[in-house]
Structure formats: structure tokens, C-alpha cells
Scaffold this motif. Structure first.
Motif, mmCIF file in Angstrom:
data_model
loop_
_atom_site.group_PDB
_atom_site.id
_atom_site.type_symbol
_atom_site.label_atom_id
_atom_site.label_comp_id
_atom_site.label_asym_id
_atom_site.label_seq_id
_atom_site.Cartn_x
_atom_site.Cartn_y
_atom_site.Cartn_z
ATOM 1 N N SER A 160 0.825 -1.221 0.000
ATOM 2 C CA SER A 160 0.000 0.000 0.000
ATOM 3 C C SER A 160 0.853 1.263 0.000
ATOM 4 N N ALA A 161 2.112 1.155 0.423
ATOM 5 C CA ALA A 161 3.001 2.323 0.398
ATOM 6 C C ALA A 161 3.240 2.816 -1.026
ATOM 7 N N ASP A 162 2.993 1.969 -2.028
ATOM 8 C CA ASP A 162 3.222 2.336 -3.424
ATOM 9 C C ASP A 162 2.025 3.014 -4.070
ATOM 10 N N TRP A 163 0.905 3.086 -3.345
ATOM 11 C CA TRP A 163 -0.319 3.660 -3.898
ATOM 12 C C TRP A 163 -0.373 5.146 -3.581
ATOM 13 N N ARG A 164 -0.499 5.951 -4.630
ATOM 14 C CA ARG A 164 -0.656 7.401 -4.479
ATOM 15 C C ARG A 164 -2.102 7.779 -4.751
ATOM 16 N N VAL A 165 -2.626 8.681 -3.941
ATOM 17 C CA VAL A 165 -3.999 9.131 -4.097
ATOM 18 C C VAL A 165 -4.012 10.654 -4.103
ATOM 19 N N ALA A 166 -4.535 11.235 -5.171
ATOM 20 C CA ALA A 166 -4.653 12.694 -5.264
ATOM 21 C C ALA A 166 -5.971 13.135 -4.641
ATOM 22 N N LYS A 167 -5.949 14.306 -4.010
ATOM 23 C CA LYS A 167 -7.159 14.805 -3.354
ATOM 24 C C LYS A 167 -7.148 16.324 -3.344
ATOM 25 N N SER A 168 -8.302 16.913 -3.614
ATOM 26 C CA SER A 168 -8.447 18.369 -3.521
ATOM 27 C C SER A 168 -8.708 18.739 -2.073
ATOM 28 N N VAL A 169 -7.758 19.475 -1.493
ATOM 29 C CA VAL A 169 -7.812 19.842 -0.074
ATOM 30 C C VAL A 169 -7.531 21.338 0.051
ATOM 31 N N PHE A 170 -8.237 21.979 0.960
ATOM 32 C CA PHE A 170 -7.933 23.381 1.278
ATOM 33 C C PHE A 170 -8.020 23.561 2.786
ATOM 34 N N VAL A 171 -6.946 24.093 3.361
ATOM 35 C CA VAL A 171 -6.870 24.301 4.809
ATOM 36 C C VAL A 171 -6.767 25.798 5.090
ATOM 37 N N ALA A 172 -7.564 26.265 5.999
ATOM 38 C CA ALA A 172 -7.551 27.689 6.353
ATOM 39 C C ALA A 172 -7.534 27.851 7.874
#
Length: 365
Positions: free
Chosen positions: A233-245
Motif C-alpha cells: 500500500s506504500a506504493d499507492w498514491r492518491v490525489a485529493k483536492s484539499v484546502f486548509v484555512a
């Protein structure tokens, strides 16, 4: 969980082209300074909203401006390029970066690119496979190559001069070649199986519903098993739209307001993907009627935003929903407000990820 960065990038076409290129470079320079471990950059030739026409050229512009971050193509769209050209240019970039490089590849998803290169009615998946096979054969073999394919042929037999070096294509810095990464943009992706069989690793797209992202892991396991190795599972990349304020009101306005950059991004993707007959990508359930795919529905289900505490909680819930994975790729968006955009990347690296990893470690322990 490691933190990386992925950008298409995507900007309003009305913005100055020179300025958005500067902004996209600054985002990766910032990511490097903040400790993001890798950054992927996309490419398209026929879309002025996506200004990077060559991810390899763009990466070259960052070689001396970054120190630690690994840079990756996200992706080289292989049917649009000659395999000999790709082999030579990727090998050179790999040397310039001294191995700080990942080779992301795909058949290319933008139909106007396919039309411009004369590939709209061709089997672009077959072209993709032939192209990467020839690239790998060039790196594994020696001139004059003599590669014959349906779409391309590569040979230097008539002009080779071994004494002067003429006719040979340079090999990469990393041997036998840079790690190969593919993007997974469909539920239950067969491409993930095929990639895993060959030892390549996946990036799950940020515009897929979590239920479809979760479908990639068993496909990766299947491909790894077919290839005679165990899936990690360390080889799996997951993209995600994130915004922190720093406050929730700002986070909601910037990431979910209809005038914000995240709304612009997903409105554009919805137009392109739904227009190309792929509305199911945005549905959490395939039985959902197309009319239910509104901008608010997409933003609410695909964007994680809020204060540090809220984002930590949402990311852990996202991980629970899809399963363990190795690298979270923070998706780049237009810097409509550069101060807020930079602050979000900073908070993500310095506060969110340490807390996420502490929670994961506590759960494991």
C-alpha cells in the motif's frame, strides 16, 4: 502517509499565460521548501486553461530551483510523441535531476490533443502500449535498435557510427529506468491491473468519488499477483483536492463557493468529462441520475476543506473509506488568492500531516 503534490494545472483562460506559468512553478518551489516529497505536473497541447504544454520542459525549469523534492511527469501522453524522442528526453531529465525523477505516463485524455495529433480515431491505448514498449526497449538495448511497430519504427542502422556515438540514444540515470507511474481515472480500472503486472504504480485521480478510488486497490493487488509480487500500500498514491484555512468560514468560501478556484476547477472538469460521456466518474452510485451531478454535489463530495482539526478528521475518514495508501497528493488549484493558497499548503505540511500520521500510528500501535 507521505505528502506530495499533483497539478494539471488548470487556470481561467483569461489569466495571463506568463503569470500562470510563474505561479505553477512557485507552487512547486514552495512544496519543496515545505517538505513535500514529490510533485507531478500534467501536460496538454490544445487547452489554454491547462497551460503546461510539455511537462518535461516544465520540470526542466525547476531543476535548479528545487533541492529535495522528486519531480514527476503527470503525465507524458505517449500517443502524441515519438518513442525515440520520449526515451531521449526522459533520460536527459533523469540525468539532470540525478534520479530525482518519476516517469508518469498515460494514453492522454484530452480529445482535442488526440485530434490535433491525428489520433482521434486511432486506438490510443494500443499506441500507448507500443510507445512504452519501444521506450523501454531503447533503454534496455543498444543501437541500432531495429524496432518495428504498428505505429512507430525506430532504427539507426543506416546512419550509425559507433566510433563517434552517432545513432545511439542515451540511457537514464536510474537503471534500468526511472520508476513508472500511471494515473487511474476510472472505476475498477483495468489499466491498474495491467500497470501493476509490469511493476508500475498507480495514482488515483482527485476527481473520482471515494468508492471508485477504493476500487483501485484490489485491482492493484490483482496485477501485482499476476506479476508474481506482493502489493504494498506504500506504493499507492492518491490525489485529493484539499484546502486548509485558519477559520472555517474562509475555507468554505474559498473551496466551495461558486466563485472560488475549486469550483472553477470542478466546473471545468465536469464540462469536459460529462461532455465526453463519463458522468459516472462523479457519481457515488452509478444509479444516480445525471441531473443529480450538480456543482454543489461534486464540491461537497470531492473537496476536503476546513480548519486544521476539521481537515485532519476528514482525511482520516477518507482513508478509512478507501483503505491504507502511501502518498497523499495535494491537488494544485489556481491561486485566486495567493496568500490563502500558500497558507493552505503550509498548514497541510506543518500541521495537518503530522496529526494525520500521529493518528495512524496510534491506531496501528
Amino acid at each position: 502517509m507521505r505528502l506530495g503534490y499533483f497539478t494539471m494545472p488548470l487556470h481561467p483562460p483569461s489569466r495571463d499565460y506568463t503569470e500562470v506559468l510563474k505561479e505553477d512553478r512557485e507552487a512547486i518551489v514552495l512544496a519543496d521548501a515545505l517538505g513535500y516529497v514529490e510533485a507531478f505536473v500534467g501536460e496538454h497541447v490544445t487547452d489554454i486553461a491547462e497551460p503546461v504544454t510539455s511537462c518535461l520542459t516544465f520540470i526542466a525549469s525547476l531543476i535548479d530551483r528545487t533541492q529535495h523534492i522528486t519531480l514527476g511527469t503527470g503525465t507524458v501522453n505517449l500517443p502524441n510523441n515519438h518513442p525515440a524522442q520520449v526515451a531521449a528526453q526522459v533520460a536527459m531529465i533523469d540525468h539532470l535531476l540525478e534520479g530525482r525523477f518519476l516517469f508518469g505516463i498515460s494514453p492522454g485524455g484530452l480529445l482535442s490533443d488526440a485530434e490535433a495529433f491525428g489520433n482521434l480515431d486511432r486506438d490510443r491505448t494500443a499506441m500507448f502500449v507500443e510507445a512504452i514498449d519501444q521506450v523501454l526497449a531503447i533503454w534496455a538495448g543498444d543501437a541500432p535498435y531495429d524496432l518495428q511497430g504498428r505505429y512507430w519504427s525506430v532504427t539507426t542502422r543506416r546512419t550509425m557510427n559507433a566510433a563517434t556515438g552517432q545513432g545511439s540514444i542515451v540511457k537514464p540515470f536510474q537503471r534500468p529506468h526511472p520508476p513508472i507511474v500511471v494515473t487511474a481515472v476510472a472505476p475498477f480500472s483495468k489499466g491498474v491491473v495491467a500497470a501493476a503486472e509490469r511493476g508500475w504504480t498507480p495514482i488515483s485521480a482527485n476527481f473520482l468519488q471515494p468508492v471508485w478510488v477504493a476500487s483501485h486497490w484490489p485491482k492493484y493487488q490483482e496485477g501485482c499477483a499476476n506479476g508474481g509480487r506482493s502489493a504494498d500500500s506504500a506504493d499507492w498514491r492518491v490525489a485529493k483536492s484539499v484546502f486548509v484555512a485558519d477559520d472555517d468560514e474562509t475555507a468554505q468560501r474559498y473551496a466551495k463557493g461558486h466563485d472560488g478556484p475549486y469550483a472553477y476547477y470542478f466546473r471545468s472538469l465536469m464540462t469536459k468529462l460529462i461532455g465526453n460521456g463519463r458522468p459516472e466518474l462523479f457519481k457515488h452510485d452509478r444509479s444516480l441520475p445525471d441531473a443529480a451531478i450538480t456543482l454543489d454535489y461534486v464540491l461537497d463530495s470531492l473537496v476536503i476543506c476546513g480548519t486544521v482539526d476539521s481537515v485532519v478528521e476528514q482525511l482520516l475518514a477518507f482513508r478509512d473509506a478507501i483503505g491504507d495508501f502511501g502518498t497523499l497528493l495535494y491537488a494544485g488549484h489556481d491561486w485566486a488568492d495567493p496568500v490563502l493558497a500558500r497558507r493552505s499548503m503550509e498548514l497541510m505540511a506543518t500541521e495537518v500531516m503530522p496529526r494525520v500520521n500521529a493518528a495512524i500510528a496510534c491506531a496501528v500501535g
